[in-house]
Motif scaffolding. Structure first.
Motif, mmCIF file in Angstrom:
data_model
loop_
_atom_site.group_PDB
_atom_site.id
_atom_site.type_symbol
_atom_site.label_atom_id
_atom_site.label_comp_id
_atom_site.label_asym_id
_atom_site.label_seq_id
_atom_site.Cartn_x
_atom_site.Cartn_y
_atom_site.Cartn_z
ATOM 1 N N ILE A 173 0.844 -1.192 0.000
ATOM 2 C CA ILE A 173 0.000 0.000 0.000
ATOM 3 C C ILE A 173 0.883 1.248 0.000
ATOM 4 O O ILE A 173 0.635 2.200 -0.738
ATOM 5 C CB ILE A 173 -0.921 0.013 1.242
ATOM 6 N N TYR A 174 1.939 1.225 0.814
ATOM 7 C CA TYR A 174 2.861 2.363 0.889
ATOM 8 C C TYR A 174 3.484 2.612 -0.478
ATOM 9 O O TYR A 174 3.587 3.751 -0.935
ATOM 10 C CB TYR A 174 3.952 2.068 1.924
ATOM 11 N N THR A 175 3.914 1.534 -1.146
ATOM 12 C CA THR A 175 4.585 1.675 -2.433
ATOM 13 C C THR A 175 3.591 1.992 -3.556
ATOM 14 O O THR A 175 3.856 2.832 -4.410
ATOM 15 C CB THR A 175 5.321 0.363 -2.796
ATOM 16 N N GLY A 176 2.446 1.307 -3.531
ATOM 17 C CA GLY A 176 1.568 1.361 -4.690
ATOM 18 C C GLY A 176 0.486 2.416 -4.684
ATOM 19 O O GLY A 176 0.454 3.280 -5.561
ATOM 20 N N THR A 177 -0.399 2.370 -3.701
ATOM 21 C CA THR A 177 -1.609 3.179 -3.836
ATOM 22 C C THR A 177 -1.829 4.180 -2.707
ATOM 23 O O THR A 177 -2.717 5.021 -2.793
ATOM 24 C CB THR A 177 -2.847 2.263 -3.864
ATOM 25 N N GLN A 178 -1.066 4.093 -1.631
ATOM 26 C CA GLN A 178 -1.247 4.968 -0.464
ATOM 27 C C GLN A 178 -2.710 4.996 0.009
ATOM 28 O O GLN A 178 -3.210 6.036 0.430
ATOM 29 C CB GLN A 178 -0.779 6.392 -0.757
ATOM 30 N N GLY A 179 -3.385 3.874 -0.098
ATOM 31 C CA GLY A 179 -4.752 3.789 0.410
ATOM 32 C C GLY A 179 -5.818 4.025 -0.658
ATOM 33 O O GLY A 179 -6.957 3.624 -0.486
ATOM 34 N N GLY A 180 -5.458 4.689 -1.734
ATOM 35 C CA GLY A 180 -6.430 4.991 -2.781
ATOM 36 C C GLY A 180 -6.691 3.784 -3.648
ATOM 37 O O GLY A 180 -6.092 2.743 -3.441
ATOM 38 N N PRO A 181 -7.563 3.833 -4.599
ATOM 39 C CA PRO A 181 -8.520 4.909 -4.908
ATOM 40 C C PRO A 181 -9.729 4.871 -3.973
ATOM 41 O O PRO A 181 -10.193 3.808 -3.601
ATOM 42 C CB PRO A 181 -8.955 4.556 -6.338
ATOM 43 N N GLY A 182 -10.176 6.042 -3.583
ATOM 44 C CA GLY A 182 -11.353 6.131 -2.727
ATOM 45 C C GLY A 182 -11.197 5.392 -1.408
ATOM 46 O O GLY A 182 -12.154 4.844 -0.886
ATOM 47 N N LYS A 183 -9.963 5.363 -0.887
ATOM 48 C CA LYS A 183 -9.658 4.689 0.389
ATOM 49 C C LYS A 183 -9.943 3.190 0.365
ATOM 50 O O LYS A 183 -10.038 2.553 1.406
ATOM 51 C CB LYS A 183 -10.440 5.331 1.544
ATOM 52 N N THR A 184 -10.090 2.606 -0.817
ATOM 53 C CA THR A 184 -10.463 1.189 -0.849
ATOM 54 C C THR A 184 -9.269 0.256 -0.680
ATOM 55 O O THR A 184 -9.449 -0.955 -0.614
ATOM 56 C CB THR A 184 -11.185 0.818 -2.152
ATOM 57 N N THR A 185 -8.038 0.768 -0.660
ATOM 58 C CA THR A 185 -6.915 -0.114 -0.337
ATOM 59 C C THR A 185 -6.276 0.280 0.989
ATOM 60 O O THR A 185 -5.173 -0.145 1.308
ATOM 61 C CB THR A 185 -5.826 -0.123 -1.437
ATOM 62 N N LEU A 186 -6.978 1.132 1.726
ATOM 63 C CA LEU A 186 -6.518 1.485 3.071
ATOM 64 C C LEU A 186 -6.551 0.226 3.939
ATOM 65 O O LEU A 186 -7.522 -0.524 3.894
ATOM 66 C CB LEU A 186 -7.488 2.527 3.639
ATOM 67 N N THR A 187 -5.490 -0.015 4.694
ATOM 68 C CA THR A 187 -5.498 -1.144 5.627
ATOM 69 C C THR A 187 -5.186 -0.601 7.024
ATOM 70 O O THR A 187 -4.613 0.483 7.137
ATOM 71 C CB THR A 187 -4.435 -2.185 5.259
ATOM 72 N N PRO A 188 -5.542 -1.342 8.066
ATOM 73 C CA PRO A 188 -5.257 -0.841 9.417
ATOM 74 C C PRO A 188 -3.775 -0.511 9.606
ATOM 75 O O PRO A 188 -3.439 0.501 10.213
ATOM 76 C CB PRO A 188 -5.684 -1.988 10.318
ATOM 77 N N ALA A 189 -2.884 -1.365 9.066
ATOM 78 C CA ALA A 189 -1.456 -1.119 9.233
ATOM 79 C C ALA A 189 -1.059 0.211 8.587
ATOM 80 O O ALA A 189 -0.331 1.014 9.176
ATOM 81 C CB ALA A 189 -0.649 -2.264 8.637
ATOM 82 N N TYR A 190 -1.550 0.451 7.384
ATOM 83 C CA TYR A 190 -1.189 1.694 6.706
ATOM 84 C C TYR A 190 -1.860 2.886 7.379
ATOM 85 O O TYR A 190 -1.259 3.941 7.523
ATOM 86 C CB TYR A 190 -1.567 1.628 5.220
ATOM 87 N N LEU A 191 -3.099 2.687 7.809
ATOM 88 C CA LEU A 191 -3.829 3.770 8.487
ATOM 89 C C LEU A 191 -3.107 4.182 9.765
ATOM 90 O O LEU A 191 -2.995 5.374 10.077
ATOM 91 C CB LEU A 191 -5.250 3.308 8.802
ATOM 92 N N SER A 192 -2.586 3.184 10.499
ATOM 93 C CA SER A 192 -1.850 3.457 11.721
ATOM 94 C C SER A 192 -0.618 4.310 11.421
ATOM 95 O O SER A 192 -0.343 5.308 12.093
ATOM 96 C CB SER A 192 -1.455 2.128 12.369
ATOM 97 N N TYR A 193 0.108 3.939 10.369
ATOM 98 C CA TYR A 193 1.295 4.696 9.959
ATOM 99 C C TYR A 193 0.905 6.114 9.563
ATOM 100 O O TYR A 193 1.522 7.093 9.995
ATOM 101 C CB TYR A 193 1.971 3.974 8.780
#
Lengths: 302, 364
Positions: B287-307
């Motif tokens: 997620i950090y490398t690819g999409t940063q949580g996007g599009p529309g927050k649909t690749t947001l994960t708890p680990a990335y959200l915490s960071y």
């Protein structure tokens, strides 16, 4: 199927020709089954290998070629522009160097500390050994991603943020490696070291010059795991450093992916960077292939 | 302190082992204490505080806020709760698909590669395992290229007449799309009207987004090789006797696999499922490398959200709280699975056919 063969044999058993026929049919069926097995495996293998071939091919393409022919395995015109750009006009060599430094120190450190602790837990009888071992197991169950913020806090508190120390030392913690070494030392007979002890060698001496050389298979496992682990590590470096001089390959290539250093998509550049960063682990993999294929079971055994 | 009765007797070749034992394990203990135990305790404090990243989290300006950070996430009604709910939804679908698929695929690969008659086993094993040694960053970069709008995957789909989606830019849920194909565009009011963790039940049931599906495929691609090796090792450790016995009893290949081989693989299956589950809840690098949580927050994960909460938004307490909730989720799932897969005693009724038959022979 086998039952039909049997009935046929039973009904026309005097006829040898028919029996011979039925015997020929069986291999035919086996050949068909075998071809199917190979067909499935070859298709699967192609799916697993194709992405890497496309990666290497694309890294030698021009930007336009990469965009219009994303699947072709041969560039229309061979171009090394991506590699020139990476090595001559970017921080890529610095990233590579940092990754190499960290990987070497982490691997050496883990080999030494893991085997030291593993030996003590397997062989030395001392008070508190069981407590240490229990703690080790408890610590192993903490998922790495949960430690991002905690690691930053302690690195910051110790005043080592943005240094090589912060990049290397926290990565030396490897409970699983201690576990592997302990298991290995328990599997080799104690008689040799006891002989040396009777001859008057000290504990460290016994460990260093007798036990450690015998532990080569387990050490190779540790080397493989730590090399791969620290070379591919990303999240720890994100929280431990910020300056460009301390950027590692993983962090650098991740920033490339999100568009720094490049206008437009520039896929050949990104894929070239990804390909180069795969080479060291690939080389490591092919050197120790036999061992990796045989030891992973021992390494991750419950 | 040391027991006087024992010490003299021990002083032969075992002399001084307590000292050297502690000395040998000291580096590891210090490292684990300093970079694992203490940090976790520090983060636990931060998760109960209102530290904003400035100064030391243990300074006088930082105050204890109790469970505020946690309650904002699980019942605050604000953006924090909504983001957390979304991240959990995304990762839950990811786990639900990745863990079973990678387990089945790795078992299939192991069984195929382990065939005695097969030539070139080494080649196939290498091909299937290789993706596992490469870094997640490198694979993500490759995946972004393969799954781009006019990338190789869509070219391949076009070849068989399918108009591929714009993978990493498509936030639509796969299940919603499937329902949409049957004309269902909006859910029933019971689902759209009620919410859990800030998002409606209808949104919970959206399935993974198309973008997340690409990550799911990537996870299966990179982990199936590792688990294949575990299964191969287990298969090779099985003794052939039981399978041979089943063969003599007339069990066909399919029955032999499901009734004889698979039950013997239970410990390995447990390992693979546990490792898979733990790994799948920790999606971060991709997620950090690819999409940063996007599009529309649909690749947001708890680990990335915490960071993101901690390092980008300086909401350190909240970031730490997310990390601890994630920790609890992983532990609970592991225990649940252990309980589900536990070796249970066979009931007397089911055991009866296997008990020795009193009259010898002729009973059939």
């Amino acid at each position: 199927m086998s039952s039909t063969v049997k009935t046929r044999e039973r009904t026309v058993s005097p006829s040898r020709r028919l029996r011979a026929l039925s015997r020929e049919q069986l291999p035919n069926r086996q050949v068909a089954g075998r071809s199917l097995l190979y067909a499935i495996l070859i298709v699967l293998a192609a799916i697993y290998i194709a992405p890497f071939l496309i990666q290497v091919a694309t890294s030698f393409k021009t930007d336009g070629d990469a965009a219009s022919n994303p699947m072709s395995l041969l560039p229309q015109t061979w171009s090394t522009a991506a590699y020139e750009r990476l090595f001559l006009n970017s921080d890529f060599p610095v990233w590579f160097q940092n990754s190499a430094i960290v990987t070497v120190f982490v691997t050496l450190g883990r080999v030494f500390f893991n085997s030291l602790a593993g030996y003590a837990l397997a062989r030395l009888h001392f008070r508190g050994r069981n407590v240490i071992f229990a703690l080790l197991i408890a610590v192993m169950s903490v998922p790495g991603v949960v430690l991002l913020i905690p690691k930053f806090l302690v690195i910051n508190q110790l005043g080592i943020y943005d240094t090589y120390v912060a990049m290397i030392v926290p990565l030396l913690t490897d409970a699983a490696g201690v576990f592997i070494m302990k298991n290995f030392f328990e599997s080799i007979p104690a008689s040799v070291e006891e002989q040396a002890r009777i001859d008057g060698a000290g504990t460290f001496r016994v460990f260093w010059s007798i036990v450690l050389p015998m532990a080569r298979p387990a050490l190779v496992t540790i080397i493989i795991l730590s090399f791969q682990g620290s070379w591919n590590e990303l999240s720890h470096f994100i929280v431990a450093t910020q300056s460009p001089e301390l950027t590692t390959l993983t962090k650098g290539v991740a920033s490339l992916a999100s568009g720094q250093l490049s206008q437009g998509t520039q896929y050949p550049l990104k894929l070239a960077a990804a390909a180069i960063m795969t080479i060291p682990v690939a080389v490591m993999f092919f050197i120790f292939q036999k061992r990796i294929m045989n030891t992973t079971d021992g390494a991750v055994k419950e | 302190m040391s027991t006087p009765a024992r010490t003299p007797r021990r002083s032969g070749i075992r002399g001084g082992e307590t000292a050297s034992g502690w000395l040998f394990t000291a580096p590891m203990i210090i490292l684990l204490g300093l970079f694992l135990v203490i940090p976790v305790l520090m983060a636990l404090w931060v998760s109960f505080s209102d530290w904003n990243g400035r100064g030391s989290p243990f300074g006088g300006t930082v105050s204890f806020v109790g469970l505020d950070n946690y309650s904002a996430l699980v019942g605050g009604g604000g953006l924090a709760e909504q983001d957390f709910g979304t991240a959990l939804r995304n990762n839950a679908w990811y786990v639900l698909l990745v863990v079973p698929i990678q387990t089945m695929l790795s078992l299939l690969l192991a069984v195929l590669v382990n065939r005695q008659i097969l030539r070139g086993r080494g080649f196939f094993r290498t091909a299937f395992y290789f993706p596992s040694v490469t870094s997640s960053v490198a694979i993500t970069v490759l995946w972004l290229f393969l799954f781009s709008a006019s990338g190789a995957v869509n070219k391949l789909l076009a070849f068989i007449g399918v108009n591929g989606p714009n993978w990493f830019n498509d936030p639509s849920g796969v299940l919603h799309n499937l329902l949409g194909a049957f004309g269902v565009e909006t859910g029933p009011a019971a689902l759209t009207g009620n919410t859990f963790l800030g998002i409606s039940f209808w949104e919970w049931l959206a399935g993974p987004s198309v973008a997340m599906s690409a990550f799911i495929l990537m996870a299966v691609f990179t982990t199936s090789g590792t688990f294949m090796l575990l299964f191969i090792a287990a298969l090779q450790n099985l003794s052939g006797d039981v399978v041979e016995a089943a063969m003599m009893d007339g069990a066909n290949g399919w029955q032999r696999f499901w009734r004889v081989t698979l039950p013997q693989l239970r410990p390995t299956l447990f390992t693979v499922l546990t490792l898979g589950l733990i790994g799948a809840w920790q999606v971060f690098d991709q997620i950090y490398t690819g999409t940063q949580g996007g599009p529309g927050k649909t690749t947001l994960t708890p680990a990335y959200l915490s960071y993101q909460a901690a390092f980008t938004n300086q909401a350190w307490g909240q970031g730490a709280a997310i990390a601890f909730i994630l920790f609890v989720i992983i532990v609970v799932f592991t225990l649940l699975q252990r309980w589900l897969l536990a070796e249970r005693g066979v009931s007397a009724r089911r055991m009866r056919p296997y008990l020795p038959i009193p009259t010898s022979g002729g009973s059939k």
